[in-house]
Design a protein around this motif. Structure first.
Motif, PDB file in Angstrom:
ATOM      1  N   ILE A  11       0.848  -1.202   0.000  1.00  0.00           N
ATOM      2  CA  ILE A  11       0.000   0.000   0.000  1.00  0.00           C
ATOM      3  C   ILE A  11       0.880   1.247   0.000  1.00  0.00           C
ATOM      4  CG2 ILE A  11      -1.966  -1.115   1.114  1.00  0.00           C
ATOM      5  CD1 ILE A  11      -1.089   0.160   3.745  1.00  0.00           C
ATOM      6  N   LYS A  12       0.269   2.382  -0.343  1.00  0.00           N
ATOM      7  CA  LYS A  12       1.006   3.645  -0.349  1.00  0.00           C
ATOM      8  C   LYS A  12       1.059   4.233   1.055  1.00  0.00           C
ATOM      9  CE  LYS A  12       0.932   6.584  -3.526  1.00  0.00           C
ATOM     10  NZ  LYS A  12       0.681   7.654  -4.487  1.00  0.00           N
ATOM     11  N   LEU A  13       2.142   4.891   1.311  1.00  0.00           N
ATOM     12  CA  LEU A  13       2.318   5.610   2.567  1.00  0.00           C
ATOM     13  C   LEU A  13       1.564   6.930   2.474  1.00  0.00           C
ATOM     14  CD1 LEU A  13       3.895   5.429   5.255  1.00  0.00           C
ATOM     15  CD2 LEU A  13       5.799   6.561   4.100  1.00  0.00           C
ATOM     16  N   PRO A  14       0.818   7.308   3.520  1.00  0.00           N
ATOM     17  CA  PRO A  14       0.112   8.599   3.485  1.00  0.00           C
ATOM     18  C   PRO A  14       1.101   9.754   3.261  1.00  0.00           C
ATOM     19  CG  PRO A  14      -0.578   7.318   5.384  1.00  0.00           C
ATOM     20  CD  PRO A  14       0.585   6.598   4.774  1.00  0.00           C
ATOM     21  N   GLU A  15       0.605  10.810   2.679  1.00  0.00           N
ATOM     22  CA  GLU A  15       1.453  11.965   2.362  1.00  0.00           C
ATOM     23  C   GLU A  15       2.049  12.601   3.623  1.00  0.00           C
ATOM     24  OE1 GLU A  15       3.561  14.179  -0.116  1.00  0.00           O
ATOM     25  OE2 GLU A  15       2.162  12.645  -0.796  1.00  0.00           O
ATOM     26  N   HIS A  16       1.231  12.731   4.666  1.00  0.00           N
ATOM     27  CA  HIS A  16       1.665  13.450   5.862  1.00  0.00           C
ATOM     28  C   HIS A  16       2.101  12.483   6.950  1.00  0.00           C
ATOM     29  CE1 HIS A  16       0.366  17.126   4.000  1.00  0.00           C
ATOM     30  NE2 HIS A  16      -0.798  16.562   3.741  1.00  0.00           N
TER      31      HIS A  16
ATOM     32  N   VAL B 151       3.311   7.302  11.566  1.00  0.00           N
ATOM     33  CA  VAL B 151       2.235   7.263  10.572  1.00  0.00           C
ATOM     34  C   VAL B 151       0.887   7.717  11.132  1.00  0.00           C
ATOM     35  CG1 VAL B 151       3.325   5.461   9.182  1.00  0.00           C
ATOM     36  CG2 VAL B 151       1.782   4.806  11.050  1.00  0.00           C
ATOM     37  N   GLY B 152       0.811   7.989  12.416  1.00  0.00           N
ATOM     38  CA  GLY B 152      -0.458   8.367  13.038  1.00  0.00           C
ATOM     39  C   GLY B 152      -1.240   7.141  13.487  1.00  0.00           C
ATOM     40  N   ARG B 153      -2.133   7.323  14.434  1.00  0.00           N
ATOM     41  CA  ARG B 153      -2.867   6.202  15.050  1.00  0.00           C
ATOM     42  C   ARG B 153      -3.775   5.447  14.091  1.00  0.00           C
ATOM     43  NH1 ARG B 153      -2.248   5.739  20.506  1.00  0.00           N
ATOM     44  NH2 ARG B 153      -1.470   7.600  21.554  1.00  0.00           N
ATOM     45  N   ASP B 154      -4.541   6.156  13.278  1.00  0.00           N
ATOM     46  CA  ASP B 154      -5.486   5.470  12.389  1.00  0.00           C
ATOM     47  C   ASP B 154      -4.767   4.560  11.404  1.00  0.00           C
ATOM     48  OD1 ASP B 154      -7.685   6.609  13.621  1.00  0.00           O
ATOM     49  OD2 ASP B 154      -7.857   8.244  12.173  1.00  0.00           O
ATOM     50  N   PHE B 155      -3.747   5.087  10.745  1.00  0.00           N
ATOM     51  CA  PHE B 155      -2.999   4.284   9.782  1.00  0.00           C
ATOM     52  C   PHE B 155      -2.312   3.119  10.491  1.00  0.00           C
ATOM     53  CE2 PHE B 155       0.439   3.198   6.882  1.00  0.00           C
ATOM     54  CZ  PHE B 155      -0.233   3.166   5.673  1.00  0.00           C
ATOM     55  N   TYR B 156      -1.724   3.399  11.637  1.00  0.00           N
ATOM     56  CA  TYR B 156      -1.054   2.384  12.462  1.00  0.00           C
ATOM     57  C   TYR B 156      -2.014   1.237  12.783  1.00  0.00           C
ATOM     58  CZ  TYR B 156       1.404   0.618  16.670  1.00  0.00           C
ATOM     59  OH  TYR B 156       2.035  -0.162  17.623  1.00  0.00           O
ATOM     60  N   ASN B 157      -3.223   1.574  13.193  1.00  0.00           N
ATOM     61  CA  ASN B 157      -4.202   0.552  13.590  1.00  0.00           C
ATOM     62  C   ASN B 157      -4.730  -0.265  12.415  1.00  0.00           C
ATOM     63  OD1 ASN B 157      -4.050   1.141  16.343  1.00  0.00           O
ATOM     64  ND2 ASN B 157      -5.564   2.758  16.176  1.00  0.00           N
ATOM     65  N   ASN B 158      -4.758   0.321  11.216  1.00  0.00           N
ATOM     66  CA  ASN B 158      -5.268  -0.388  10.044  1.00  0.00           C
ATOM     67  C   ASN B 158      -4.193  -1.159   9.280  1.00  0.00           C
ATOM     68  OD1 ASN B 158      -8.001   0.425  10.319  1.00  0.00           O
ATOM     69  ND2 ASN B 158      -7.423   2.453   9.585  1.00  0.00           N
ATOM     70  N   LEU B 159      -2.934  -0.857   9.534  1.00  0.00           N
ATOM     71  CA  LEU B 159      -1.846  -1.468   8.781  1.00  0.00           C
ATOM     72  C   LEU B 159      -1.731  -2.986   8.961  1.00  0.00           C
ATOM     73  CD1 LEU B 159       0.460  -1.047   6.811  1.00  0.00           C
ATOM     74  CD2 LEU B 159       1.916  -0.377   8.747  1.00  0.00           C
ATOM     75  N   PRO B 160      -1.918  -3.549  10.157  1.00  0.00           N
ATOM     76  CA  PRO B 160      -1.784  -5.009  10.281  1.00  0.00           C
ATOM     77  C   PRO B 160      -2.668  -5.799   9.317  1.00  0.00           C
ATOM     78  CG  PRO B 160      -1.789  -4.032  12.449  1.00  0.00           C
ATOM     79  CD  PRO B 160      -2.132  -2.929  11.477  1.00  0.00           C
ATOM     80  N   LYS B 161      -3.870  -5.340   9.070  1.00  0.00           N
ATOM     81  CA  LYS B 161      -4.765  -6.038   8.136  1.00  0.00           C
ATOM     82  C   LYS B 161      -4.167  -6.043   6.730  1.00  0.00           C
ATOM     83  CE  LYS B 161      -9.433  -6.230   6.406  1.00  0.00           C
ATOM     84  NZ  LYS B 161     -10.211  -5.454   5.517  1.00  0.00           N
TER      85      LYS B 161
ATOM     86  N   THR C 227       5.442   0.897  20.627  1.00  0.00           N
ATOM     87  CA  THR C 227       4.447   0.998  21.701  1.00  0.00           C
ATOM     88  C   THR C 227       3.750   2.353  21.822  1.00  0.00           C
ATOM     89  OG1 THR C 227       6.275   1.435  23.246  1.00  0.00           O
ATOM     90  CG2 THR C 227       5.427  -0.832  23.130  1.00  0.00           C
ATOM     91  N   ASP C 228       4.121   3.334  21.028  1.00  0.00           N
ATOM     92  CA  ASP C 228       3.381   4.600  21.079  1.00  0.00           C
ATOM     93  C   ASP C 228       2.110   4.547  20.243  1.00  0.00           C
ATOM     94  OD1 ASP C 228       4.396   4.685  18.504  1.00  0.00           O
ATOM     95  OD2 ASP C 228       5.175   6.735  18.677  1.00  0.00           O
ATOM     96  N   ASN C 229       1.881   3.418  19.555  1.00  0.00           N
ATOM     97  CA  ASN C 229       0.686   3.192  18.732  1.00  0.00           C
ATOM     98  C   ASN C 229       0.562   4.142  17.545  1.00  0.00           C
ATOM     99  OD1 ASN C 229      -0.314   0.984  20.255  1.00  0.00           O
ATOM    100  ND2 ASN C 229      -0.960   2.447  21.816  1.00  0.00           N
ATOM    101  N   GLU C 230       1.700   4.652  17.052  1.00  0.00           N
ATOM    102  CA  GLU C 230       1.675   5.470  15.848  1.00  0.00           C
ATOM    103  C   GLU C 230       2.983   5.447  15.065  1.00  0.00           C
ATOM    104  OE1 GLU C 230       0.310   9.238  17.272  1.00  0.00           O
ATOM    105  OE2 GLU C 230       2.259   9.809  18.068  1.00  0.00           O
TER     106      GLU C 230
END
Length: 129
Positions: free
Chosen positions: A26-31, A56-66, A117-120
């Protein structure tokens, strides 16, 4: 000529973004914020190691494992440590790795994503030999 030599020794952020896409599918978010990046110079076969630490921020971090699982990376799979990886660990601001995903593809290519462990923040490594 100077620019070509410099960019070969110190790859741009785009280089690490391309490796991220290769590793994850997948692509890495711009920011995002690159906290650390390093790469070895390719050998005469084009093989190299790249590693980056990216917030990468929390949302991207949390969705990346899938996304990693869908690409075929395995949670807590085989780890291949390198001196570049050990050096990168010195730049994690004392955060621990809480989970890891790996994939070794035929032809000598290894992918790694570690979740801090910072979840981001993640560590991304691409290794070929």
């Amino acid at each position: 000529m100077t620019y070509l030599i410099y960019s070969a020794l110190y790859p741009s952020e785009d280089f690490y973004r391309t490796d991220f896409t290769e590793v994850t599918g997948i692509k890495l978010p711009e920011h995002v914020e690159f906290k650390y990046k390093s790469a070895t110079y390719p050998d005469h076969f084009g093989d190299y190691t790249s590693i980056s630490i990216i917030n990468v921020g929390r949302d991207f971090y949390n969705n990346l494992p899938k996304a990693l699982t869908e690409k075929g990376l395995k949670k807590n799979g085989q780890k291949i440590h390198t001196k570049e990886f050990d050096k990168a660990l010195e730049h994690t601001d004392n955060l621990e790795i809480e989970s890891e995903f790996t994939l070794e593809e035929g032809g000598g290519v290894y992918y790694y994503v570690g979740f801090l462990t910072d979840n981001e923040t993640i560590i991304v490594k691409r290794l070929s030999w």
